[in-house]
Scaffold this motif. Sequence first.
Motif, short mmCIF file in Angstrom:
data_model
loop_
_atom_site.label_atom_id
_atom_site.label_comp_id
_atom_site.label_asym_id
_atom_site.label_seq_id
_atom_site.Cartn_x
_atom_site.Cartn_y
_atom_site.Cartn_z
N THR A 74 0.86 -1.18 0.00
CA THR A 74 0.00 0.00 0.00
C THR A 74 0.89 1.23 0.00
O THR A 74 1.96 1.22 0.61
CB THR A 74 -0.90 0.00 1.25
N VAL A 75 0.44 2.26 -0.72
CA VAL A 75 1.18 3.52 -0.77
C VAL A 75 0.47 4.51 0.17
O VAL A 75 -0.74 4.66 0.09
CB VAL A 75 1.18 4.09 -2.20
N CYS A 76 1.23 5.17 1.02
CA CYS A 76 0.62 6.21 1.88
C CYS A 76 0.19 7.38 0.99
O CYS A 76 1.02 7.95 0.30
CB CYS A 76 1.62 6.67 2.94
N PRO A 77 -1.11 7.72 1.00
CA PRO A 77 -1.57 8.79 0.11
C PRO A 77 -1.06 10.17 0.51
O PRO A 77 -1.14 11.10 -0.26
CB PRO A 77 -3.10 8.72 0.22
N TYR A 78 -0.55 10.28 1.72
CA TYR A 78 -0.07 11.58 2.19
C TYR A 78 1.44 11.75 1.98
O TYR A 78 1.93 12.86 1.85
CB TYR A 78 -0.40 11.77 3.67
N SER A 79 2.18 10.62 2.01
CA SER A 79 3.64 10.75 1.96
C SER A 79 4.31 9.86 0.91
O SER A 79 5.52 9.92 0.73
CB SER A 79 4.23 10.40 3.33
N CYS A 160 -5.71 3.97 -12.05
CA CYS A 160 -5.93 2.55 -11.77
C CYS A 160 -7.36 2.25 -11.33
O CYS A 160 -7.71 1.10 -11.11
CB CYS A 160 -4.94 2.04 -10.72
N GLY A 161 -8.20 3.28 -11.14
CA GLY A 161 -9.61 3.04 -10.82
C GLY A 161 -9.90 2.68 -9.39
O GLY A 161 -11.03 2.38 -9.04
N ARG A 162 -8.89 2.71 -8.51
CA ARG A 162 -9.12 2.33 -7.11
C ARG A 162 -9.88 3.43 -6.39
O ARG A 162 -9.56 4.61 -6.54
CB ARG A 162 -7.78 2.09 -6.42
N ASP A 163 -10.85 3.01 -5.59
CA ASP A 163 -11.71 3.95 -4.89
C ASP A 163 -11.20 4.09 -3.46
O ASP A 163 -10.84 3.11 -2.82
CB ASP A 163 -13.11 3.33 -4.97
N TYR A 164 -11.11 5.32 -2.98
CA TYR A 164 -10.63 5.53 -1.61
C TYR A 164 -11.14 6.85 -1.07
O TYR A 164 -11.75 7.64 -1.79
CB TYR A 164 -9.09 5.46 -1.55
N GLY A 165 -10.94 7.05 0.24
CA GLY A 165 -11.39 8.30 0.86
C GLY A 165 -10.30 8.82 1.78
O GLY A 165 -9.57 8.03 2.38
N VAL A 166 -10.14 10.13 1.85
CA VAL A 166 -9.08 10.72 2.66
C VAL A 166 -9.64 11.89 3.46
O VAL A 166 -10.72 12.38 3.21
CB VAL A 166 -7.92 11.23 1.79
N CYS A 173 -2.33 8.17 -5.02
CA CYS A 173 -3.25 7.03 -4.97
C CYS A 173 -2.63 5.95 -4.10
O CYS A 173 -1.47 5.58 -4.30
CB CYS A 173 -3.49 6.50 -6.38
N PRO A 174 -3.37 5.41 -3.12
CA PRO A 174 -2.79 4.39 -2.22
C PRO A 174 -2.52 3.06 -2.91
O PRO A 174 -1.83 2.21 -2.36
CB PRO A 174 -3.85 4.23 -1.13
N ASN A 180 -2.48 12.24 -7.33
CA ASN A 180 -3.93 12.41 -7.49
C ASN A 180 -4.39 13.81 -7.07
O ASN A 180 -5.57 14.05 -6.88
CB ASN A 180 -4.68 11.38 -6.65
N ILE A 181 -3.43 14.72 -6.92
CA ILE A 181 -3.78 16.05 -6.40
C ILE A 181 -4.73 16.77 -7.36
O ILE A 181 -5.60 17.53 -6.94
CB ILE A 181 -2.48 16.86 -6.14
N HIS A 182 -4.60 16.49 -8.66
CA HIS A 182 -5.49 17.13 -9.64
C HIS A 182 -6.94 16.68 -9.43
O HIS A 182 -7.86 17.42 -9.73
CB HIS A 182 -5.04 16.80 -11.06
#
Length: 540
Positions: A74-79, A160-166, A173-174, A180-182
């Motif tokens: 998993t990729v940290c969406p913040y860092s 990649c189409g992955r759905d997530y919430g932050v 993208c995690p 994904n800032i755009h």
Amino acid sequence: MRFKNLESYRVGGVGNTMQLEIPLPRTPDGRVYRYSPNENAHPRHFVLGNRVEGFKVPDVLTPRMTHVPGTPGTVCPYSRVLGDDSAFNHPDDVAAARDIVAHAAGVDAAEALHEMFADIARKSSGNKYVKFNTGPKPLAKPKPRFVRRDLLRELACDECGRDYGVFAISLFCPDCGAPNIHLHFAREAVLVRQQVELAGSLGPEQGELAYRLLGNAHEDVLTAFEATLKTVYLYKVANRPSGASEVKPVGNAFQNIARGQKRFAEFGFDPYRNLTADQLGMLTINIQKRHVIGHNLGIADASFAEHAAEARLGETVPLVGEDILQFADICKTTVDCVDAWLADGVALNHASSGKSLAAPIVKALPELKIGELGKLAVRIGLWASQNSESGFEDFISEDDLTKAFPDESIDNIAFAVAELAKDGYLRTDHLISRRIPRIRAVPELFIEFDPHAVKTDPASDVVSLVDVVLTKNGTVGAEELREEIGWPLRRFNPAFAYMISRIDERRVLSAGSSDYPARGFALADEDRVSLKRFADRLRS
Ligand SMILES: [Zn+2]
């Protein structure tokens, strides 16, 4: 001793060592909590869903990705820190898993104890000096439940189409690690367009409200724009090689074009490089406007009149919906440029980002999915909930069941019933003469299926029930409690059964009632404590 409940979580291990896998609690939209192992990646928490249905994942890593989507990790969406999936477990979920294991082990131990005494009773029958009476099987204790919430900002990665919430703003993208800032800013632009349209639909008599709506829309664009620049800058600062010199606190540097530019120049980058001179001028005016609208009630002051040709000192600054949209567009061009910088210069695929802007991906309502239950098992669970009159241990006859599902073979029905029994929604007793065992519904069935089948929710009803019970002392009767809260039997019983599962069994008056799971209970202070904590947890 057999660990029937515990073993249902078993995925491996030999002998006395059991390796268990506890499914993670999900949010109402089916996402699971994740928590970045990087303690500097504030706020660390995010939720991860599935891939948007029908999304074609590219066969090779696209230039913007850093991790093959759908593979472990998993990729940290913040860092952008990459770690094992398990390193991203949320501390709340780890605690929940412990509770689930403790519950399963407790139920197994209670059943084993019951069996042990039943065995002694059988062996000692005929012995006139020893008499054992084991009584009925212990009341089934529902599994602990954990409420998980979705987060406000929901995104679907356009790579990649992955759905997530932050929370607030995330950068990556995690799943695939693409910037994904755009997407954040595109979402912001959609909301601003809706605000502007709303203002435009108001009549002249609501001019003041329209001005306020436009003022808010304008402010929202700017706030999101500045927050985006600041977040990206701080990410870059955090990722400099060790030993780099301290940076001055950011403060409100990004509320000013020149000061923001100077900050990014430390990295040899100009976020405004794709803007024309006209666009840069318009951006400058709009940043000035915020000061006037926000702090000066819309009245132009000297410094603003100096910048804006159309403004006269002391007059209300005009706010035109079209201008705000144009302003949002300029900000978006800038953010896209910053996004490409994060992807080592690989710009967005504009075909896809344009699409997500115009029509945010619409999620189809998913088919009801409960754990690993098959479709027929889910249908039978719904049917049993719908047809229950008392909302507690009803018997379900083979005839009723086969009549209700005439198109299904008896083998399929028996399989589905066994699935429901394995997951603790039904209790079954095998009879030699019948293909389908004798079935009884248990509280777990109603807690799980009622919200879908009869539109009441025992997990929230139980909270109201506990609130009433906590005002009482001594012995509380089921009948008196139901009359006080005023619910029909069918709604009362599942919540009541759920509640008394939290009260020490020795104080539950289980015999002597055919309408209720128990006649009543005596309330000790320790029960109050567990009831209060139980309700608080469900409430959170
Ligand atoms: Zn992705």
